[in-house]
Motif scaffolding. Sequence first.
Motif, PDB file in Angstrom:
ATOM      1  N   UNK A   1       0.839  -1.209   0.000  1.00 19.23           N
ATOM      2  CA  UNK A   1       0.000   0.000   0.000  1.00 19.23           C
ATOM      3  C   UNK A   1       0.873   1.258   0.000  1.00 19.23           C
ATOM      4  N   UNK A   2       1.988   1.175   0.680  1.00 16.75           N
ATOM      5  CA  UNK A   2       2.867   2.351   0.739  1.00 16.75           C
ATOM      6  C   UNK A   2       3.389   2.700  -0.653  1.00 16.75           C
ATOM      7  N   UNK A   3       3.722   1.669  -1.411  1.00 18.04           N
ATOM      8  CA  UNK A   3       4.173   1.915  -2.798  1.00 18.04           C
ATOM      9  C   UNK A   3       3.127   2.671  -3.591  1.00 18.04           C
ATOM     10  N   UNK A   4       1.872   2.491  -3.175  1.00 16.83           N
ATOM     11  CA  UNK A   4       0.775   3.148  -3.889  1.00 16.83           C
ATOM     12  C   UNK A   4       0.381   4.453  -3.210  1.00 16.83           C
ATOM     13  N   UNK A   5       1.203   4.899  -2.298  1.00 23.58           N
ATOM     14  CA  UNK A   5       1.004   6.244  -1.731  1.00 23.58           C
ATOM     15  C   UNK A   5       0.297   6.292  -0.388  1.00 23.58           C
TER      16      UNK A   5
END
Length: 479
Positions: A196-200
């Motif tokens: 999820x972090x990779x997606x902001x």
Amino acid sequence: MQTNSAGPGGEDGFPADILIALDRSKSRGLRVQVEHALREAIRLGRLPSGSTMPPSRTLASELRISRSVVVEAYDQLVAEGYLVARQGSATWVCGPRQVDGPRPTSVRRDGTGDAFPSGLPDPASFPKRDWLRHYQAVLSDPPAGAFGYPDPRGAASLRCALAQYLGRVRAVRTTPEQVLVCGGISQGLGLVCRALRRRGATRIAVEDPCLWLHRRLISAAGLEPVPIPVDDDGIDVSRLARASVDAVLVAPAHSFPTGAVLSPDRRVTLIKLASAGGVILIEDDYDAEFRYDRTPIGALQGLSPDHVVYAGTASKMLSPALRLGWLAAPLWLMDDLQRAKLLDDVATETLGQLTLARFIERGALASHLRRMRPRYRRRRDRLIDALARHVPQATPAGAAAGLHLYLRLPHSAVESDVVEVAREHGLHVEGAARHWATPTTAPPAILIGYANLEEDALEQAIQALGRAIEEAARQPGIH
Ligand SMILES: Cc1ncc(COP(=O)(O)O)c(C=O)c1O
């Protein structure tokens, strides 16, 4: 700190190498200290079975304490079965079988310390023979590639077995392509956070209280855990809209540690919020197979599969030692999850996965669960009954589910004192405070894992807990 040691005292039959260290600077009672020291000496074999205890007067004088303190400590240990006393003769140490037999509660001798919470499955009930049979079958006829590097998503046979099993048993809507096998929910949560972090994403709502480790895993993945209160109906969803979070970690079937079940209204609100594209739900379904009073409620994931990441585990059904868990995720997240898994540990170990796949396919998991449910239910019922009789000042909370009980203590109780004194009575209970975002303001409560509570020892264990609560209340200075 001033310490005293008893001994040599050889004439009394008291072994010279037993040291009793008393800390007089502690406000904790001397009797508790003497009792604790003797109990530990017996358990560790430093006071072997059959050895004679020194007369109370001798020990009291060596320790420079009042004789009545030693007499009370001896009486307590006689009541617990560590010592035997006969009128007019010496007091001696009981045989090791009596004290080293089944422990009254989940005393940890496995080196995991307190990192993991109460609520372990009964280790004696692990289906060893079946597991071994399936493991041997895997080794005798391994599928192609079984001894090469595993697929980061998990073994194909396990992903197929899980997709079917979760659909049938938990109403999860998924396919083998959307299942990722991981090292328990703990690893799975870390993977979801990184994906999820990779997606902001930056903020994840968590239940308050929730398993302490989950907040740590979220922070370690570079996200902020945002605590949202839990009441008797589960997480307070009305607070979510204002919390401006990207995802919500929730255990709707059995919130940990309080045992609350998410109410039907709140389930609907949560699903609406997720389906509107507002947030991703991470559903922690850690112990849903164990519901004793009704059929378990289906997973939230089945209501909105494109917005929920479902997380399950073998840790409660079989054993946390397997380190086998799984995610059923929306397709759009699978590449990121697979990448996170590869970078974390390449893949999960293959042979255990293949064994679990067979175990599920051949019905061994279903029959194991059928065997365990009534056993755990009986232990829970007995626990609640014993608590009502011996600890009426405390209130059990939560649904008849899972493997642990959340026990609310009276407001006057100091949780850490109760835990400490209970442990001195040989009971491994866990304080609930660390599971709250702000432990210092947590209401006093303890967790009792009952799955490995021997039914015969339970009565004695809970009596001891009642005494521990009273004792802790009488000694307000322990903490
Ligand atoms: C709330 C909660 N979720 C998940 C788990 C299972 O974690 P894992 O699958 O990593 O063993 C536990 C174990 O105690 C738990 O308490």
